[in-house]
Design an enzyme around this catalytic site. Structure first.
Site, PDB file in Angstrom:
ATOM      1  N   LYS A  62       0.833  -1.214   0.000  1.00  9.99           N
ATOM      2  CA  LYS A  62       0.000   0.000   0.000  1.00  9.99           C
ATOM      3  C   LYS A  62       0.864   1.259   0.000  1.00  9.99           C
ATOM      4  N   GLY A 126       9.717 -22.200  15.715  1.00  8.79           N
ATOM      5  CA  GLY A 126       9.015 -23.044  16.681  1.00  8.79           C
ATOM      6  C   GLY A 126       8.439 -24.291  16.042  1.00  8.79           C
ATOM      7  N   GLY A 192      -0.465 -14.442 -13.353  1.00 15.23           N
ATOM      8  CA  GLY A 192      -1.562 -14.365 -12.392  1.00 15.23           C
ATOM      9  C   GLY A 192      -2.107 -12.954 -12.305  1.00 15.23           C
ATOM     10  N   GLY A 194      -4.432 -11.949 -10.315  1.00 13.60           N
ATOM     11  CA  GLY A 194      -5.217 -11.945  -9.078  1.00 13.60           C
ATOM     12  C   GLY A 194      -4.902 -10.671  -8.307  1.00 13.60           C
ATOM     13  N   ILE A 196      -2.518  -9.888  -5.970  1.00 12.60           N
ATOM     14  CA  ILE A 196      -1.127  -9.416  -5.943  1.00 12.60           C
ATOM     15  C   ILE A 196      -0.702  -8.956  -7.331  1.00 12.60           C
ATOM     16  N   GLU A 215      -3.172 -14.489 -17.261  1.00 11.14           N
ATOM     17  CA  GLU A 215      -4.109 -15.109 -16.319  1.00 11.14           C
ATOM     18  C   GLU A 215      -4.629 -16.414 -16.935  1.00 11.14           C
ATOM     19  N   ARG A 283      -0.875 -18.305  -2.802  1.00 10.30           N
ATOM     20  CA  ARG A 283       0.017 -18.588  -1.670  1.00 10.30           C
ATOM     21  C   ARG A 283      -0.365 -19.918  -1.029  1.00 10.30           C
ATOM     22  N   ASP A 322      -3.782 -17.521   7.770  1.00 10.34           N
ATOM     23  CA  ASP A 322      -3.605 -18.132   6.448  1.00 10.34           C
ATOM     24  C   ASP A 322      -3.393 -19.644   6.526  1.00 10.34           C
ATOM     25  N   HIS A 454     -24.282  15.089   2.102  1.00  9.13           N
ATOM     26  CA  HIS A 454     -24.096  15.512   0.706  1.00  9.13           C
ATOM     27  C   HIS A 454     -23.063  16.625   0.656  1.00  9.13           C
TER      28      HIS A 454
HETATM   29  P1  FAD Z   1       1.753 -14.295   8.139  1.00 10.82           P
HETATM   30  O1  FAD Z   1       1.533 -12.856   8.057  1.00 10.82           O
HETATM   31  O2  FAD Z   1       2.336 -15.005   6.975  1.00 10.82           O
HETATM   32  O3  FAD Z   1       2.663 -14.527   9.414  1.00 10.82           O
HETATM   33  C1  FAD Z   1       3.131 -15.782   9.764  1.00 10.82           C
HETATM   34  C2  FAD Z   1       4.401 -15.603  10.575  1.00 10.82           C
HETATM   35  O4  FAD Z   1       4.788 -16.854  11.095  1.00 10.82           O
HETATM   36  C3  FAD Z   1       5.576 -15.098   9.732  1.00 10.82           C
HETATM   37  O5  FAD Z   1       6.118 -13.967  10.336  1.00 10.82           O
HETATM   38  C4  FAD Z   1       6.574 -16.245   9.763  1.00 10.82           C
HETATM   39  O6  FAD Z   1       7.926 -15.818   9.827  1.00 10.82           O
HETATM   40  C5  FAD Z   1       6.197 -16.937  11.052  1.00 10.82           C
HETATM   41  N1  FAD Z   1       6.539 -18.352  11.090  1.00 10.82           N
HETATM   42  C6  FAD Z   1       6.279 -19.301  10.157  1.00 10.82           C
HETATM   43  N2  FAD Z   1       6.715 -20.502  10.589  1.00 10.82           N
HETATM   44  C7  FAD Z   1       7.265 -20.289  11.814  1.00 10.82           C
HETATM   45  C8  FAD Z   1       7.863 -21.133  12.764  1.00 10.82           C
HETATM   46  N3  FAD Z   1       7.979 -22.462  12.577  1.00 10.82           N
HETATM   47  N4  FAD Z   1       8.347 -20.585  13.895  1.00 10.82           N
HETATM   48  C9  FAD Z   1       8.249 -19.245  14.125  1.00 10.82           C
HETATM   49  N5  FAD Z   1       7.664 -18.395  13.266  1.00 10.82           N
HETATM   50  C10 FAD Z   1       7.163 -18.918  12.135  1.00 10.82           C
HETATM   51  N6  FAD Z   1      -4.143  -9.097   3.211  1.00 10.82           N
HETATM   52  C11 FAD Z   1      -5.042  -8.145   3.485  1.00 10.82           C
HETATM   53  O7  FAD Z   1      -5.962  -8.391   4.264  1.00 10.82           O
HETATM   54  N7  FAD Z   1      -4.954  -6.902   2.924  1.00 10.82           N
HETATM   55  C12 FAD Z   1      -3.972  -6.576   2.064  1.00 10.82           C
HETATM   56  O8  FAD Z   1      -3.920  -5.446   1.567  1.00 10.82           O
HETATM   57  C13 FAD Z   1      -3.006  -7.560   1.748  1.00 10.82           C
HETATM   58  N8  FAD Z   1      -2.001  -7.285   0.902  1.00 10.82           N
HETATM   59  C14 FAD Z   1      -1.062  -8.229   0.648  1.00 10.82           C
HETATM   60  C15 FAD Z   1      -0.039  -7.923  -0.235  1.00 10.82           C
HETATM   61  C16 FAD Z   1       0.934  -8.859  -0.520  1.00 10.82           C
HETATM   62  C17 FAD Z   1       2.052  -8.510  -1.477  1.00 10.82           C
HETATM   63  C18 FAD Z   1       0.894 -10.127   0.120  1.00 10.82           C
HETATM   64  C19 FAD Z   1       1.972 -11.148  -0.146  1.00 10.82           C
HETATM   65  C20 FAD Z   1      -0.124 -10.451   0.996  1.00 10.82           C
HETATM   66  C21 FAD Z   1      -1.119  -9.505   1.262  1.00 10.82           C
HETATM   67  N9  FAD Z   1      -2.190  -9.780   2.109  1.00 10.82           N
HETATM   68  C22 FAD Z   1      -3.121  -8.834   2.362  1.00 10.82           C
HETATM   69  C23 FAD Z   1      -2.328 -11.088   2.759  1.00 10.82           C
HETATM   70  C24 FAD Z   1      -1.843 -10.993   4.217  1.00 10.82           C
HETATM   71  O9  FAD Z   1      -0.501 -10.567   4.222  1.00 10.82           O
HETATM   72  C25 FAD Z   1      -1.987 -12.338   4.901  1.00 10.82           C
HETATM   73  O10 FAD Z   1      -3.316 -12.793   4.788  1.00 10.82           O
HETATM   74  C26 FAD Z   1      -1.631 -12.225   6.370  1.00 10.82           C
HETATM   75  O11 FAD Z   1      -0.320 -11.758   6.535  1.00 10.82           O
HETATM   76  C27 FAD Z   1      -1.772 -13.576   7.052  1.00 10.82           C
HETATM   77  O12 FAD Z   1      -1.476 -13.442   8.406  1.00 10.82           O
HETATM   78  P2  FAD Z   1      -0.911 -14.660   9.242  1.00 10.82           P
HETATM   79  O13 FAD Z   1      -0.563 -14.103  10.586  1.00 10.82           O
HETATM   80  O14 FAD Z   1      -1.818 -15.811   9.142  1.00 10.82           O
HETATM   81  O15 FAD Z   1       0.429 -15.096   8.492  1.00 10.82           O
HETATM   82  P1  NAD Z   2      -4.840 -14.937  -6.141  1.00  8.18           P
HETATM   83  O1  NAD Z   2      -5.446 -16.248  -5.853  1.00  8.18           O
HETATM   84  O2  NAD Z   2      -5.556 -13.716  -5.783  1.00  8.18           O
HETATM   85  O3  NAD Z   2      -4.527 -14.812  -7.703  1.00  8.18           O
HETATM   86  C1  NAD Z   2      -3.740 -15.745  -8.369  1.00  8.18           C
HETATM   87  C2  NAD Z   2      -4.188 -15.730  -9.816  1.00  8.18           C
HETATM   88  O4  NAD Z   2      -3.253 -16.493 -10.554  1.00  8.18           O
HETATM   89  C3  NAD Z   2      -5.556 -16.371 -10.032  1.00  8.18           C
HETATM   90  O5  NAD Z   2      -6.359 -15.513 -10.791  1.00  8.18           O
HETATM   91  C4  NAD Z   2      -5.238 -17.666 -10.764  1.00  8.18           C
HETATM   92  O6  NAD Z   2      -6.238 -18.040 -11.673  1.00  8.18           O
HETATM   93  C5  NAD Z   2      -3.965 -17.292 -11.487  1.00  8.18           C
HETATM   94  N1  NAD Z   2      -3.097 -18.427 -11.802  1.00  8.18           N
HETATM   95  C6  NAD Z   2      -2.818 -19.515 -11.049  1.00  8.18           C
HETATM   96  N2  NAD Z   2      -1.918 -20.316 -11.674  1.00  8.18           N
HETATM   97  C7  NAD Z   2      -1.630 -19.703 -12.851  1.00  8.18           C
HETATM   98  C8  NAD Z   2      -0.759 -20.008 -13.926  1.00  8.18           C
HETATM   99  N3  NAD Z   2      -0.001 -21.109 -13.911  1.00  8.18           N
HETATM  100  N4  NAD Z   2      -0.700 -19.160 -14.965  1.00  8.18           N
HETATM  101  C9  NAD Z   2      -1.466 -18.016 -14.991  1.00  8.18           C
HETATM  102  N5  NAD Z   2      -2.309 -17.681 -13.982  1.00  8.18           N
HETATM  103  C10 NAD Z   2      -2.383 -18.506 -12.935  1.00  8.18           C
HETATM  104  O7  NAD Z   2      -3.377 -15.003  -5.464  1.00  8.18           O
HETATM  105  P2  NAD Z   2      -2.307 -13.866  -5.284  1.00  8.18           P
HETATM  106  O8  NAD Z   2      -2.612 -12.704  -6.138  1.00  8.18           O
HETATM  107  O9  NAD Z   2      -0.995 -14.541  -5.387  1.00  8.18           O
HETATM  108  O10 NAD Z   2      -2.536 -13.452  -3.791  1.00  8.18           O
HETATM  109  C11 NAD Z   2      -2.487 -14.446  -2.760  1.00  8.18           C
HETATM  110  C12 NAD Z   2      -3.409 -14.090  -1.647  1.00  8.18           C
HETATM  111  O11 NAD Z   2      -2.868 -13.017  -0.891  1.00  8.18           O
HETATM  112  C13 NAD Z   2      -4.768 -13.578  -2.130  1.00  8.18           C
HETATM  113  O12 NAD Z   2      -5.647 -14.629  -2.390  1.00  8.18           O
HETATM  114  C14 NAD Z   2      -5.221 -12.783  -0.968  1.00  8.18           C
HETATM  115  O13 NAD Z   2      -5.835 -13.648  -0.060  1.00  8.18           O
HETATM  116  C15 NAD Z   2      -3.924 -12.240  -0.383  1.00  8.18           C
HETATM  117  N6  NAD Z   2      -3.759 -10.823  -0.796  1.00  8.18           N
HETATM  118  C16 NAD Z   2      -4.716  -9.927  -0.463  1.00  8.18           C
HETATM  119  C17 NAD Z   2      -4.591  -8.614  -0.842  1.00  8.18           C
HETATM  120  C18 NAD Z   2      -5.658  -7.637  -0.476  1.00  8.18           C
HETATM  121  O14 NAD Z   2      -6.463  -7.963   0.382  1.00  8.18           O
HETATM  122  N7  NAD Z   2      -5.702  -6.451  -1.076  1.00  8.18           N
HETATM  123  C19 NAD Z   2      -3.502  -8.200  -1.582  1.00  8.18           C
HETATM  124  C20 NAD Z   2      -2.558  -9.142  -1.931  1.00  8.18           C
HETATM  125  C21 NAD Z   2      -2.698 -10.454  -1.516  1.00  8.18           C
END
Ligand code: FAD
Ligand code: NAD
Length: 478
Positions: A62, A126, A192, A194, A196, A215, A283, A322, A454
């Protein structure tokens, strides 16, 4: 002898750190095991809390979306307002540095909150063992054993790798790499389209990169309401994002200078050259090495099995975020973290999985809550809908943000809101009116009868609710 806690959380992302804070607030002696390490600009390793979301996800993406949008406004939009700015340029090092600073402030903030709440941050990896034991391998390889009455698994997720384009972090990159590029790519391929893919493509396209997204699915943003995804696709194409649907990358080859990809679509096989290729195909949960086989943790495909209340098959062991079923969203994981801590304290807690807001931070933004029209029809629900375009909103006109629409879906018989879908400016904030309304079981009539200030963009929600009953004021009702 092992050190004992009331609650140990494994993983300090938005699911885990929130669970730890809530558990500590409820009086539990709490520890959080987190292995994340960032490398700072001097090459020093800095352990960090906050997980994917704060370090390489929600927040840094962001920050870059915001910076690149400012650049676009200065370059393309301000002149329309009569604001003259000459010589607009972009300093990538400054933009990435600002993003890194925000990340370090926020992750440092969580460490402060841990201190204030007396949560022990155990730095290392862990692993769950039988009898509610947790073995931690510290960064210096020391191994320490802990135990707890309750263990919360919150190890999150990592990007999926595909054999057609294995990530080398140089030419073929993942989302974390895309957040730290030191120069603007000339040509960026994205596998993809999607969430990201679209967010990262937006950042770099705004800065001048020629972007092509491949896609695999024939439908664009299949999980969004089709009226919204259709409208969004039109706007993205106008912005120059080249989105190829039904296009599958079958192979890639990397040279020092570029990466060549072979793509199969309805017209056959084609080759493209890019200086970077971003793989953004989803993911997968982090489950490797999180539990010893003797602990007998039950899996559900790639995710840890949980029941509705986030308990696993092992009494006293919970899993959230997740790692478990449901959308991979930070706020979903955080709410599960709060709920689990409160359940451990014997309190009633509830997460409403039917009312989870989704936001895609493109321009225009996309946001929704509840069911899409396609899902309603698949489920055989009888529905009525109302839409209102931002082009008919006075505030949107004044802002120069007339793209998009609001669509409201209500039950045809009871009028209860089933879904609200927005593509347009500030959709990420506007959607929360609908989230609150749906949490309170509101009808479209309720929204239609609420006075909206408004001129505001929120009036579009009001008008869409009126349109459900064909009584919108500022459009012709059909
Ligand atoms: P994570 O955030 O993945 O945290 C898990 C933690 O566990 C990590 O820090 C990892 O190091 C730690 N861990 C793993 N295994 C171990 C272990 N064995 N011992 C100790 N520590 C460990 N979601 C939104 O809602 N809004 C968004 O705008 C958004 N944007 C995103 C943009 C991108 C580029 C990406 C990649 C993701 C985005 N997401 C967004 C998704 C969001 O980041 C995840 O849904 C969220 O972080 C999940 O939270 P979590 O705590 O389950 O896991
Ligand atoms: P996504 O599931 O949103 O999109 C992946 C896309 O890749 C899909 O449309 C799928 O059909 C396509 N795809 C899969 N395999 C393919 C291939 N071999 N060739 C071409 N296209 C293919 O996944 P993402 O964009 O990687 O994001 C992962 C997750 O992270 C999201 O589902 C979301 O939960 C989270 N996220 C959320 C936000 C947000 O809330 N704004 C932002 C980023 C990520």
């Amino acid at each position: 002898m092992s050190v004992k806690f009331d609650v140990i959380v494994i993983g300090g992302g938005p699911a885990g750190y929130v669970a730890a804070i809530r558990a500590a607030q409820l009086g539990f002696k709490t520890a959080c095991v987190e292995k994340w390490v960032n490398i700072d600009k001097d090459g020093v390793k800095v352990p960090a809390l906050g997980g994917t979301c704060l370090n390489v996800g929600c927040i840094p993406s962001k920050a870059l979306l915001e910076s690149s949008m400012h650049y676009t406004h200065a370059k393309d939009d301000l002149a329309k307002h009569g604001v003259k700015v000459g010589g607009v340029g972009i300093d990538i090092a400054q933009m990435i540095g600002r993003k890194d600073e925000i990340v370090s402030q926020l992750t440092g903030g969580i460490a402060q909150l841990f201190k204030a709440n007396k949560i022990e941050w155990i730095q290392g990896s862990g692993k769950l063992y039988a009898d509610k034991k947790v073995e931690v391998t510290k960064h210096n390889k020391d191994v320490i054993l802990f135990e707890a009455e309750h263990i919360i698994l919150a190890t999150g997720s990592i990007p999926i790798d595909i054999s057609a384009a294995p990530v080398d972090h140089e030419r073929i990159i993942d989302s974390s790499d895309a957040l730290s590029l030191q120069e603007i790519p000339k040509r960026l391929g994205v596998i993809g389209a999607g969430v990201i893919g679209l967010e990262m493509a937006s950042v770099w396209a705004r800065l001048g990169t020629e972007v092509i997204l491949f896609e695999a699915m024939d439908d664009f943003l299949a999980s969004a309401d089709s009226a919204i995804s259709k409208d969004a696709l039109r706007h993205f194409k106008k912005q120059g994002l080249d989105i190829r649907l039904g296009a599958r990358v079958t192979s890639s080859s990397v040279s020092k200078k570029d990466v060549t990809v072979t793509v199969q679509d309805a017209s056959g096989e084609q080759q493209f050259k890019f200086d970077r290729l971003l793989v953004a195909v989803g993911r997968i949960p982090v489950t490797e090495n999180i539990a010893d086989a003797a602990a007998n943790l039950l899996m559900d495909g790639q995710r840890v099995h949980v029941t509705g209340d986030c308990s696993t098959n092992i009494p006293g062991v919970w899993a959230i975020g997740d790692l478990v079923r449901g959308p991979m969203l930070a706020h979903k994981g955080s709410e599960e973290g709060v709920a689990v801590a409160e359940r451990i304290a014997g309190q009633y807690a509830h997460v409403n999985y039917d009312v989870i807001p989704w936001v895609i931070y493109t321009h225009p933004e996309i946001a929704w809550v509840g069911k899409t029209e396609q899902t309603c029809r698949q489920e055989g629900l009888e529905i009525k809908t109302g839409s209102f375009p931002f082009a008919a909103s006075g505030r949107a006109k004044a802002m120069g943000a007339t793209e998009g629409l609001v669509k409201i879906i209500a039950d045809a018989r009871t009028d209860k809101l089933l879904g609200v879908h927005i593509v347009g400016a500030n959709a990420s904030e506007l959607i929360h009116e609908a989230v609150v309304a749906m949490e309170f079981g509101a009808s479209s009539e309720d929204l239609a009868r609420i006075m909206h200030a408004h001129p505001t963009l929120a009036e579009a929600l009001h008008e869409a609710a009126l349109a459900v009953d064909k009584r919108a004021i500022h459009i012709v009702n059909k």
